[in-house]
Enzyme design. Structure first.
Site, short mmCIF file in Angstrom:
data_model
loop_
_atom_site.label_atom_id
_atom_site.label_comp_id
_atom_site.label_asym_id
_atom_site.label_seq_id
_atom_site.Cartn_x
_atom_site.Cartn_y
_atom_site.Cartn_z
N LYS A 138 0.63 -1.41 0.38
CA LYS A 138 0.01 -0.06 0.04
C LYS A 138 1.01 1.28 -0.22
O LYS A 138 1.57 1.18 0.43
CB LYS A 138 -1.06 0.41 1.32
N SER A 161 -9.44 2.28 3.88
CA SER A 161 -8.75 2.54 2.55
C SER A 161 -7.21 2.30 1.77
O SER A 161 -7.37 2.40 0.44
CB SER A 161 -7.19 3.68 3.27
N SER A 186 -9.31 0.00 7.43
CA SER A 186 -8.96 0.19 6.52
C SER A 186 -8.03 -1.06 5.45
O SER A 186 -7.80 -1.40 4.33
CB SER A 186 -7.95 1.22 6.22
#
Lengths: 492, 486
Positions: free
Chosen positions: A84, A159, A183
């Site tokens: 990420k 996210s 997330s």
């Protein structure tokens, strides 16, 4: 020839060890699939094709040079993964999905990433995220949203939506995500994959661009609990660079499995089944719980009375910490610098122009919550309620071993469904926030589909630092079910 | 002229002292002399505030802070909390400074100061730990446009903030406190005391009130005072300014001011309305700092005698006068040298102290050397002192012996013997020299005889010269008198 991308982590590692294929074969297969699917999905903000192939070649060379009697090879040697874009990987861009970090190249590598590199992984690229991990849909990424591989009209969650989508679409077998208020778990649920949000302090946060420092955690998204465990095993543990990391020993997360769940006490919190939640979500989760009961678990309803305070408490604490964490992005050292008449102007123009609206909203919320005269009523009060929420969990874990609950009230939302209503979007996080506030681990995994064919996820939570029990329980469940094997047609 | 005596100043000091640790407060970067090192050479992602980095507390800095807290008689809090102090400035890489606020490391102490009025204790409110900011260098390009460069060598250095209660009531008290605190920090070995390097910096809070009143007036804070002299000038000016304001019917505003070295005046930086809201909150990246009793006890063991206590002891134990004791205790190696020497010779302490503060210091001045560069051990100096005391060498000779000893490290006895410097105390030998001198200077002798008695000194000089300075001066004086009067 079989599609290497469809193999599990265990199969990939086994295949390379047996000489059936190389890391280069595997990495090339992943890169090819990324190239084919990225135009529809947009899971990645940066793809390091050359770097990945070189790393794969180096991994293969290392394996080839290995002789009986040498030190054992790194456990994940040659395994391609994605990271990420809020985690530092030296030499790669790190934008956090924000314009304010455009052009920033990481000068060092985050501890959990470095540990995986030491374990032999090949990093193929950086995945999309809501700006600074603030959001539940990737719609807040400054570089455009990621689409859900199950239905591209829907969000992948967030996210860590880029990581979830990349795994769901079989572009990579595993990807790192971060979880501050859900997330990892919520996009795992929306995309039908498994995702571990570790206990606070289990994995070093060094190199994770901080959002809510007392809530942030680094986890893994993969196709199954077992795949996640294989990777997570090598990230966990104390780090001298993170004073909040725990010195507790890291147990084996892939130890041999019991046949069933007999003796396991599962608590089902009544506060997690609320009016207005999507019926299919409640049904699939209750069915999964029934199946666990059938596997020998004892199921009891429990109560976590402070659950309803999670949203207000979280949206005071996380923005307060974020308001300080994001202060360093002032145009002086990173990213674009807007001009101005004086220093204050430069700050205003740069931050005003380069942060997205959700980030600015949370910075303002947090700044307000910490302001003189308001601190006690907001930040101070939120911390007190947070302590009460932790006690909720402590008490619950006196009578149950794991807590089973839905991850989100709905399946994946349509694009734009809540973009004009931030509060409705915040309420989507109501089931995931408590684990972050209490610091307990959570594991999300798929338990079926809604009528539109979108995945439904469930989460298990356990006492702090008992990730092993979560992995074990989910693995027993997944040994008896095949929800985690289903994959979107997109990638089929 | 305004009548200053009707008002009394109330001063509180905040002293920022850098700690002499090897590495920075929250990272492994070395602590360098930021006035000399190449800019940005002692910087890592952590002290540069790079995204994703985290602080880890330097235990040595905590140990030093405990040491200071104990030396100031503070209570060491078993749990203290680091907090974030939020403000924007280009020398502050994270946009916040990690500091302590509601729960500092040490609280409620005091420091004894000595002024003309005698000794008194200044109460210390708190001692807390924080990190230093970087340094800005303001420049102009060829076209005259201003620009600034940032040097982060200093960013993240461990800093101690030591805050007094508003207990200082004159410039003299303020200076005494600042000097005493500097001395304590040096003796503890936690700060070099090099003011010109900015390792100690002051902020002063000043208000004035009618003399004898118990009510505090509106407080003005003066920031960035980096030397004793600057602080004194700034505070003196501020007292005068506030006094004048009150005497002319004006009002003192609560505000932050800065001192302009060029004009010698303070100027408004920020009014009360513009005061920063620092939005302090507990630093989530650092667990509470727990300092157990064991640790405190361990640090307590390492506490040296403090300057004020040592000065008093030097006075009492060795019979020194106060300025002598202060001069010796200014540098502990000097005081140590004195005490060690004293233990090896029967020379009275007061005389020995003079030998050090006069002759040894004269050698340092003349040679441009440091105290530690003198090659004399306490034992060697004690030997010389005994030679003086027993009359084997006279004072003047001893002074030159001391210089040679400091230069060479050869002991006094050997220098005296090898160079024939032993004092001549033989009656007949001295009388012979006196008679010879008188015999050669009959004119002067005649003038002495007719009343020019001050010529005795001239004869004394001639005799000493003839003996190469070695003659026992007291004997020469006595015998010369006898011979001249014959």
């Amino acid at each position: 020839m079989r599609d290497l991308c469809l193999l599990s982590v265990g199969e990939m590692l086994g295949g390379m060890a047996a000489g059936e294929f190389t890391s280069q074969d595997l990495t090339q297969a992943c890169l090819a699939r990324m190239a084919a699917l990225e135009p529809q999905i947009h899971a990645f903000l940066f793809i390091d094709a050359d770097g990945a192939v070189n790393a794969a070649r180096a991994a293969d060379a290392r394996r080839a040079a290995w002789r009986m009697g040498d030190d054992s090879l790194p456990p994940l040697l040659g395994l391609p993964i994605a990271v990420k874009d809020v985690l530092m990987v030296q030499g790669m861009p790190c934008t956090c999905g924000s314009k304010i970090l455009e052009g920033f190249i990481a000068p060092y590598t985050a501890t959990p990433v470095q540990r995986l590199l030491d374990a032999g992984v090949v990093i193929v690229g950086k995945t999309n995220t809501d700006e600074f991990a603030m959001g539940s849909s990737t719609e807040n990424s400054a570089y455009g949203p990621t689409r859900n591989p199950w239905n591209t009209a829907h969000v992948p969650g967030g996210s860590s939506g880029g990581s979830a989508a990349a795994v769901a679409a079989r572009m990579v077998p595993a990807a790192l995500g971060t979880d501050t208020g859900g997330s990892v778990r919520q996009p795992a649920s929306f995309c039908g994959v498994s995702g571990i949000k570790p206990s606070y302090g289990r994995v070093s946060r060094y190199g994770l661009v901080a959002y809510g420092s007392s809530l942030d955690s680094v986890g893994v998204l993969a196709r199954s609990a077992e795949d996640a465990a294989l990777v997570f095993q090598h990230m966990a543990g104390q780090d001298a660079m993170d004073a909040t990391s725990s010195d507790l020993q890291v147990p084996s997360y892939t130890a041999s499995l019991p046949q069933n769940l007999s003796g396991l006490r599962i608590g089902v919190p009544k506060e997690y089944f609320i009016d207005g939640m999507q019926p299919a979500v409640e049904q699939r989760v209750r069915e999964a719980i029934a199946q666990m009961e059938a596997l020998g678990a004892q199921v009891a309803e429990i109560s976590l009375p402070y659950t309803s305070y999670a949203v207000p408490v979280y949206y005071l604490i996380a923005p307060a910490e974020a308001s300080a964490n994001l202060a360093r992005f002032d145009g002086i050292r990173y990213g674009p610098r807007e001009t101005g008449e004086n220093l204050l102007d430069v700050y205003h123009h740069t931050r005003g122009g380069c942060f997205g609206s959700e980030v600015k909203r949370r910075i303002m919320l947090g700044t307000y919550a910490l302001s003189a005269g308001y601190y006690d009523a907001y930040y101070g009060q939120a911390q007190k309620v947070r302590t009460l929420m932790k006690r909720d969990y402590d008490k619950a874990f006196e009578i149950v071993d794991v807590i089973a609950a839905p991850v989100a009230p709905t399946t994946a939302l349509r694009f734009g469904q809540h973009t004009d209503d931030p509060l409705a979007m915040y309420l989507e996080d109501v089931f995931t926030l408590p684990a972050n506030l209490a610091g307990v681990p959570g594991l999300a995994f798929p338990v079926g589909f809604d009528t539109a064919g979108l995945p439904v996820g469930m989460q298990l939570m356990a006492k702090p630092f008992n990730e092993a029990l979560l992995f074990q329980t989910a693995r027993v469940f997944q040994a008896q079910t095949d929800w985690h094997r289903r994959m979107p047609e997109q990638g089929g | 002229m305004t009548n200053v005596n009707t008002y009394e100043p109330v001063i509180g000091l905040e002293v920022h002292a850098e700690l002499l640790t090897r590495s920075k407060m929250f990272c492994a970067c070395p602590v360098v002399d930021s006035t000399r090192a190449q800019p940005n050479t002692a910087v890592c992602p952590i002290c540069a505030g790079m995204p994703g980095t985290l602080p880890v507390v330097n235990r040595q800095a905590v140990a030093y802070a405990i040491k200071v807290g104990l030396a100031l008689g503070c209570r060491i809090n078993p749990t203290s909390i680091f907090e974030r102090k939020n403000y924007f400035y280009p020398d502050l890489p994270k946009g916040y400074q990690i500091s302590q606020y509601q729960h500092p490391l040490a609280e409620s102490g005091s420091l004894q100061i000595l002024t003309c009025a005698g000794a008194r204790r200044v109460r210390i409110n708190r001692v807390h730990m924080e990190e230093d900011a970087g340094k800005l260098v303001h420049l102009q390009d060829d076209g005259g446009a201003a620009y600034s460069l940032v040097d982060l060598n200093r960013a993240g250095l461990p800093l101690l903030e030591i805050v007094t209660e508003p207990d200082l009531h004159s410039l003299e008290e303020m200076k005494a406190y600042a000097a005493e605190l500097r001395a304590v920090l040096r003796v503890l070995g936690v700060n070099s005391g090099d003011m010109e390097k900015g390792v100690i910096r002051f902020e002063a809070n000043i208000s004035i009130r009618p003399a004898g009143s118990a009510v505090l007036g509106k407080r003005v804070e003066i920031k960035n005072l980096n030397s004793f002299r600057t602080m004194e000038r700034a505070v003196a000016h501020e007292i005068e300014r506030q006094t004048h304001l009150l005497q002319t019917g004006g009002i003192v505003e609560q505000e932050t001011r800065s001192f302009d070295e060029a004009t010698g005046e303070t100027r408004v930086m920020r009014s009360k309305e513009d005061a920063h809201d620092y939005r302090y909150f507990p630093e989530p990246d650092l667990p509470p700092l727990v300092v157990g009793e064991d640790w405190v006890a361990e640090v307590r063991e390492t506490l040296p005698e403090l300057p004020s206590a040592r000065i008093m002891r030097l006075v009492e134990q060795y019979g020194l006068d106060l300025p002598q004791a202060q001069q010796l205790a200014e540098s502990y190696p000097v005081a140590d040298f004195f005490e060690q020497t004293c233990s090896m010779t029967a020379m009275p302490g007061r005389t020995l102290a003079n030998w050090i503060t006069d002759s040894y210091f004269a050698w340092m001045n003349e040679r441009g050397r440091l105290f530690a560069e003198g090659r004399t051990t306490p034992q060697m100096l004690a030997g010389l002192m005994d030679a003086v005391r027993t009359g084997r060498v006279n004072r003047a000779t001893a002074q030159s012996v001391l210089f040679r000893m400091l230069d060479s490290g050869v002991d006094a006895e050997e220098l005296i013997r090898s160079q024939g410097l032993e004092q001549v105390s033989d009656h007949d030998e001295i009388v012979a020299v006196i008679r010879a001198v008188i015999g050669e200077h009959t004119t002067e002798y005649e003038r002495y005889r007719v009343g020019k008695v001050e010529l005795a000194h001239w004869f004394f000089g001639q005799v000493m010269k003839r003996t190469g300075g070695k003659a026992n001066p007291a004997m020469v004086r006595e015998l010369l008198q006898q011979e001249l009067e014959k």
